[in-house]
Design an enzyme around this catalytic site. Sequence first.
Site, PDB file in Angstrom:
ATOM      1  N   GLY A   8      -0.211   8.532   5.138  1.00 27.81           N
ATOM      2  CA  GLY A   8       0.712   8.292   4.020  1.00 27.81           C
ATOM      3  C   GLY A   8       1.922   9.209   4.182  1.00 27.81           C
ATOM      4  O   GLY A   8       2.500   9.683   3.198  1.00 27.81           O
ATOM      5  N   GLY A  11       5.446   8.647   2.442  1.00 26.69           N
ATOM      6  CA  GLY A  11       5.547   8.641   0.989  1.00 26.69           C
ATOM      7  C   GLY A  11       6.159   9.907   0.425  1.00 26.69           C
ATOM      8  O   GLY A  11       6.581  10.812   1.161  1.00 26.69           O
ATOM      9  N   GLN A  12       6.174   9.963  -0.909  1.00 23.63           N
ATOM     10  CA  GLN A  12       6.852  11.057  -1.607  1.00 23.63           C
ATOM     11  C   GLN A  12       6.236  12.413  -1.245  1.00 23.63           C
ATOM     12  O   GLN A  12       6.945  13.352  -0.918  1.00 23.63           O
ATOM     13  CB  GLN A  12       6.771  10.817  -3.124  1.00 23.63           C
ATOM     14  CG  GLN A  12       7.727  11.670  -3.924  1.00 23.63           C
ATOM     15  CD  GLN A  12       7.306  11.831  -5.389  1.00 23.63           C
ATOM     16  OE1 GLN A  12       6.203  11.459  -5.778  1.00 23.63           O
ATOM     17  NE2 GLN A  12       8.187  12.394  -6.185  1.00 23.63           N
ATOM     18  N   ASP A  34       1.456   6.185   8.839  1.00 27.99           N
ATOM     19  CA  ASP A  34       1.748   5.413   7.625  1.00 27.99           C
ATOM     20  C   ASP A  34       1.848   3.954   8.042  1.00 27.99           C
ATOM     21  O   ASP A  34       1.950   3.663   9.247  1.00 27.99           O
ATOM     22  CB  ASP A  34       3.067   5.876   6.967  1.00 27.99           C
ATOM     23  CG  ASP A  34       3.106   5.543   5.475  1.00 27.99           C
ATOM     24  OD1 ASP A  34       2.948   4.358   5.130  1.00 27.99           O
ATOM     25  OD2 ASP A  34       3.252   6.467   4.659  1.00 27.99           O
ATOM     26  N   ILE A  35       1.852   3.043   7.061  1.00 30.52           N
ATOM     27  CA  ILE A  35       2.042   1.628   7.430  1.00 30.52           C
ATOM     28  C   ILE A  35       3.519   1.299   7.598  1.00 30.52           C
ATOM     29  O   ILE A  35       3.870   0.224   8.047  1.00 30.52           O
ATOM     30  CB  ILE A  35       1.401   0.633   6.422  1.00 30.52           C
ATOM     31  CG1 ILE A  35       1.775   1.002   4.985  1.00 30.52           C
ATOM     32  CG2 ILE A  35      -0.091   0.543   6.610  1.00 30.52           C
ATOM     33  CD1 ILE A  35       1.421  -0.069   3.989  1.00 30.52           C
ATOM     34  N   ASP A  52      -2.538   1.565   9.849  1.00 32.33           N
ATOM     35  CA  ASP A  52      -3.048   1.199   8.521  1.00 32.33           C
ATOM     36  C   ASP A  52      -4.369   1.914   8.282  1.00 32.33           C
ATOM     37  O   ASP A  52      -5.315   1.758   9.060  1.00 32.33           O
ATOM     38  CB  ASP A  52      -3.242  -0.330   8.480  1.00 32.33           C
ATOM     39  CG  ASP A  52      -3.644  -0.820   7.102  1.00 32.33           C
ATOM     40  OD1 ASP A  52      -3.998   0.020   6.236  1.00 32.33           O
ATOM     41  OD2 ASP A  52      -3.610  -2.048   6.891  1.00 32.33           O
ATOM     42  N   TYR A 142      -5.497   2.637 -11.794  1.00 31.57           N
ATOM     43  CA  TYR A 142      -5.190   3.804 -10.957  1.00 31.57           C
ATOM     44  C   TYR A 142      -6.071   4.987 -11.381  1.00 31.57           C
ATOM     45  O   TYR A 142      -6.698   5.653 -10.548  1.00 31.57           O
ATOM     46  CB  TYR A 142      -3.711   4.128 -11.128  1.00 31.57           C
ATOM     47  CG  TYR A 142      -3.216   5.371 -10.439  1.00 31.57           C
ATOM     48  CD1 TYR A 142      -3.167   5.464  -9.052  1.00 31.57           C
ATOM     49  CD2 TYR A 142      -2.741   6.464 -11.183  1.00 31.57           C
ATOM     50  CE1 TYR A 142      -2.681   6.608  -8.428  1.00 31.57           C
ATOM     51  CE2 TYR A 142      -2.252   7.594 -10.574  1.00 31.57           C
ATOM     52  CZ  TYR A 142      -2.223   7.668  -9.187  1.00 31.57           C
ATOM     53  OH  TYR A 142      -1.736   8.803  -8.574  1.00 31.57           O
ATOM     54  N   LYS A 146      -8.945   6.968  -9.316  1.00 32.00           N
ATOM     55  CA  LYS A 146      -8.867   8.412  -9.064  1.00 32.00           C
ATOM     56  C   LYS A 146     -10.141   9.108  -9.553  1.00 32.00           C
ATOM     57  O   LYS A 146     -10.663  10.002  -8.889  1.00 32.00           O
ATOM     58  CB  LYS A 146      -7.628   9.024  -9.733  1.00 32.00           C
ATOM     59  CG  LYS A 146      -6.325   8.664  -9.046  1.00 32.00           C
ATOM     60  CD  LYS A 146      -6.259   9.214  -7.628  1.00 32.00           C
ATOM     61  CE  LYS A 146      -4.978   8.910  -6.900  1.00 32.00           C
ATOM     62  NZ  LYS A 146      -5.017   9.248  -5.469  1.00 32.00           N
TER      63      LYS A 146
HETATM   64  C1  AKB Z   1       1.963   8.152 -11.411  1.00 31.00           C
HETATM   65  O1  AKB Z   1       2.781   8.241 -12.329  1.00 31.00           O
HETATM   66  O2  AKB Z   1       1.292   7.140 -11.176  1.00 31.00           O
HETATM   67  C2  AKB Z   1       1.728   9.354 -10.550  1.00 31.00           C
HETATM   68  C3  AKB Z   1       0.623  10.219 -11.068  1.00 31.00           C
HETATM   69  C4  AKB Z   1       0.806  11.024 -12.284  1.00 31.00           C
HETATM   70  O3  AKB Z   1      -0.411  10.247 -10.483  1.00 31.00           O
HETATM   71  N1  AKB Z   1       2.924  10.126 -10.425  1.00 31.00           N
END
Ligand code: AKB
Length: 316
Positions: A8, A11-12, A34-35, A52, A142, A146
Amino acid sequence: MENILVIGASGQIGSELVMALRTQYGNEHVFATDIKPAPRDVMESGPFQVLDVLDEKQMVHFVIRNKITQIYHLAAVLSGNAERIPIQAWDINMRSLLNILDLAREVKVKKVFWPSSIAVFGPTTPRVNTPQFTVMEPTTVYGISKLAGERWLEYYFRRYGLDCRSIRYPGLISYKTEAGGGTTDYAVEIYYEAIRKGSYECFLKEDTMLPMMFMEDAIRATIELMELPSDKVSVRSSYNVAGISFCPKEVADAIRQHLPEFEITYKPDFRQAIADSWPQSIDDSYARANNGWKHEYDLTKMTSVMLAEIAKKIER
Ligand code: AKB
């Protein structure tokens, strides 16, 4: 000698972490994948390969061929984007983590870092000074991924002795690589739009308080955690780590200190409900006690750096 893989890397977080690790461990010892292509400095300063993370076979070959000893697996679909494609996001976030944990166990990689998030908390969690151990009932896909990921990290540590480490990142703010698809991303976009247009339409309400952190602090927190002796890592799910907490109105006020004409309007969308389910501030006393963690950037200092760096970038 350590050989480190950052998955990754475009990414940021990845694009900045790779460069920080290369400074510390040597360019040729930090492998980036990264992809999609990464920023130029990442691709030119050391090994980079388009790969990937869901391609198990290629991943195993890569790790064996390059004698990888540590993996940072950062690839993920963030909160806002995940709500648009829930099943796909779950699949990408979970399958990639399980691939890496299993690969690390089989190939005997020494350490794995995987980012968790404040999204593991939900509306039933205390929102102010959210403790390390508390009610966790996330309402976003998400957040669910997590939270499940944190449980898997702890499972692999207890069952197989795999040295997994993690941080629950707050919203991360950086100028190098623009974030994509998160709920806290307004706090990056606002700086870009302030420089580009002098105004910003915010997708959260003006008083939506969320925990945030400047990227430099986040990178330092991450590397410090990975360098800690294993017996000092007391939390094997994921550490609460706090920086600053602020709301959109406060960022706008901080920007006006530099750009007095800056204007902000508010048009909350579906991400408001996500933000409303997350903590406003975080109690990170475990990280402070275990790793001596301390953030350095407050809103004022971060705003000066963000505006100056984005202005330079846009002029170029
Ligand atoms: C998001 O906003 O999805 C992320 C996080 C807080 O994990 N920046």
